[in-house]
Design an enzyme around this catalytic site. Structure first.
Site, mmCIF file in Angstrom:
data_model
loop_
_atom_site.group_PDB
_atom_site.id
_atom_site.type_symbol
_atom_site.label_atom_id
_atom_site.label_comp_id
_atom_site.label_asym_id
_atom_site.label_seq_id
_atom_site.Cartn_x
_atom_site.Cartn_y
_atom_site.Cartn_z
ATOM 1 N N TYR A 22 0.800 -1.229 0.000
ATOM 2 C CA TYR A 22 0.000 0.000 0.000
ATOM 3 C C TYR A 22 0.832 1.278 0.000
ATOM 4 O O TYR A 22 0.269 2.375 -0.035
ATOM 5 C CB TYR A 22 -0.973 -0.017 1.189
ATOM 6 C CG TYR A 22 -1.954 -1.171 1.095
ATOM 7 C CD1 TYR A 22 -2.870 -1.222 0.051
ATOM 8 C CD2 TYR A 22 -1.923 -2.220 2.014
ATOM 9 C CE1 TYR A 22 -3.746 -2.292 -0.063
ATOM 10 C CE2 TYR A 22 -2.802 -3.288 1.909
ATOM 11 C CZ TYR A 22 -3.710 -3.323 0.865
ATOM 12 O OH TYR A 22 -4.571 -4.369 0.733
ATOM 13 N N ASN A 73 -13.073 4.495 -1.057
ATOM 14 C CA ASN A 73 -12.242 3.292 -1.060
ATOM 15 C C ASN A 73 -12.916 2.343 -0.075
ATOM 16 O O ASN A 73 -12.737 2.472 1.134
ATOM 17 C CB ASN A 73 -10.804 3.572 -0.635
ATOM 18 C CG ASN A 73 -9.956 2.295 -0.740
ATOM 19 O OD1 ASN A 73 -10.502 1.192 -0.858
ATOM 20 N ND2 ASN A 73 -8.646 2.445 -0.697
ATOM 21 N N ASP A 86 -26.142 -1.192 -2.027
ATOM 22 C CA ASP A 86 -27.537 -0.752 -1.916
ATOM 23 C C ASP A 86 -27.610 0.677 -1.373
ATOM 24 O O ASP A 86 -28.410 1.485 -1.851
ATOM 25 C CB ASP A 86 -28.329 -1.690 -0.994
ATOM 26 C CG ASP A 86 -28.591 -3.052 -1.619
ATOM 27 O OD1 ASP A 86 -28.434 -3.186 -2.854
ATOM 28 O OD2 ASP A 86 -28.936 -3.990 -0.877
ATOM 29 N N HIS A 99 -8.990 2.485 -5.452
ATOM 30 C CA HIS A 99 -8.138 1.552 -4.704
ATOM 31 C C HIS A 99 -6.684 1.965 -4.854
ATOM 32 O O HIS A 99 -6.239 2.336 -5.958
ATOM 33 C CB HIS A 99 -8.306 0.125 -5.232
ATOM 34 C CG HIS A 99 -9.680 -0.402 -5.012
ATOM 35 N ND1 HIS A 99 -10.106 -0.842 -3.789
ATOM 36 C CD2 HIS A 99 -10.741 -0.506 -5.846
ATOM 37 C CE1 HIS A 99 -11.367 -1.211 -3.878
ATOM 38 N NE2 HIS A 99 -11.781 -1.011 -5.120
ATOM 39 N N LEU A 100 -5.953 1.853 -3.780
ATOM 40 C CA LEU A 100 -4.521 2.137 -3.791
ATOM 41 C C LEU A 100 -3.786 1.124 -4.659
ATOM 42 O O LEU A 100 -2.933 1.484 -5.473
ATOM 43 C CB LEU A 100 -3.975 2.068 -2.365
ATOM 44 C CG LEU A 100 -4.569 3.098 -1.390
ATOM 45 C CD1 LEU A 100 -4.502 2.566 0.041
ATOM 46 C CD2 LEU A 100 -3.812 4.411 -1.517
ATOM 47 N N SER A 101 -4.108 -0.138 -4.443
ATOM 48 C CA SER A 101 -3.433 -1.215 -5.182
ATOM 49 C C SER A 101 -4.236 -1.567 -6.426
ATOM 50 O O SER A 101 -5.424 -1.220 -6.531
ATOM 51 C CB SER A 101 -3.294 -2.454 -4.280
ATOM 52 O OG SER A 101 -4.577 -2.954 -3.916
ATOM 53 N N ARG A 110 -10.177 -10.547 -5.080
ATOM 54 C CA ARG A 110 -10.201 -9.079 -5.125
ATOM 55 C C ARG A 110 -10.674 -8.550 -6.485
ATOM 56 O O ARG A 110 -10.851 -7.366 -6.677
ATOM 57 C CB ARG A 110 -8.815 -8.497 -4.824
ATOM 58 C CG ARG A 110 -8.384 -8.735 -3.394
ATOM 59 C CD ARG A 110 -7.114 -7.982 -3.063
ATOM 60 N NE ARG A 110 -6.440 -8.610 -1.953
ATOM 61 C CZ ARG A 110 -6.704 -8.370 -0.662
ATOM 62 N NH1 ARG A 110 -7.615 -7.483 -0.319
ATOM 63 N NH2 ARG A 110 -6.046 -9.014 0.286
#
Ligand code: CA2
Length: 148
Positions: A22, A73, A86, A99-101, A110
């Site tokens: 990260y 995120n 929802d 997302h960081l990654s 993922r």
């Protein structure tokens, strides 16, 4: 214009654990980069982080009365939470998933997102810059710059 920045579970550990995945930036650093971009864009931000799914759902519902959109995120909730999907759909405000990654290049579980197909856009893999790019895209869209 006001945008809410939502950080999901465990993101407060940023910069303190798993820097190889990260990166070295802390959540405070990420928020500072966003604050600087927001100033340049002329928009107001509100920040929220929680480790509790229900608190995030409550925040999305409450904040929807005062913000124009969300940069989210969702962290691990990305891959599990029908309820967050929802809630974001119910409040009728556009959101960007960030997302960081690069989650597409990690474990197979993922790759599934419960949010991506209802997001205004998704940004993966650029570290803290994913949030900044997501904010820019969302503000552009809200201002009508991306209309056909
Ligand atoms: O890459 C991302 O931004 C993620 O949303 C991060 C989540 C992960 O579950 C997603 O698949 C991708 C994990 C957030 C936990 O954050 C930590 C930060 C530092 C150290 C440990 C966990």
């Amino acid at each position: 214009m006001k945008i809410a920045i939502v950080h999901g579970p465990n993101l407060r550990l940023l910069g303190r654990r798993e820097p190889e995945i990260y990166g070295p930036a802390s959540l405070t650093d990420v928020n500072a980069a966003l604050a600087s971009e927001a100033q340049a864009l002329g928009v107001e931000l509100e920040f929220f982080q929680s480790n509790h799914e229900g608190e995030i759902l409550d925040f999305v519902e409450d904040a929807s009365n005062r913000v124009d959109g969300f940069v989210v995120n969702p962290a691990g909730l990305t891959h599990t939470s029908v309820s967050l999907r929802d809630a974001l759909l119910a409040v009728g405000r556009p959101f960007v998933e960030v997302h960081l990654s690069n989650t597409a290049a990690r474990e197979p579980f993922r790759r599934r997102s419960y949010l991506a197909d209802v997001a205004a856009g998704v940004v993966l893999g650029f570290g803290p810059q994913s949030y900044v790019l997501g904010l820019r895209g969302l503000v552009d869209q809200l201002r009508g710059a991306n209309r056909d």
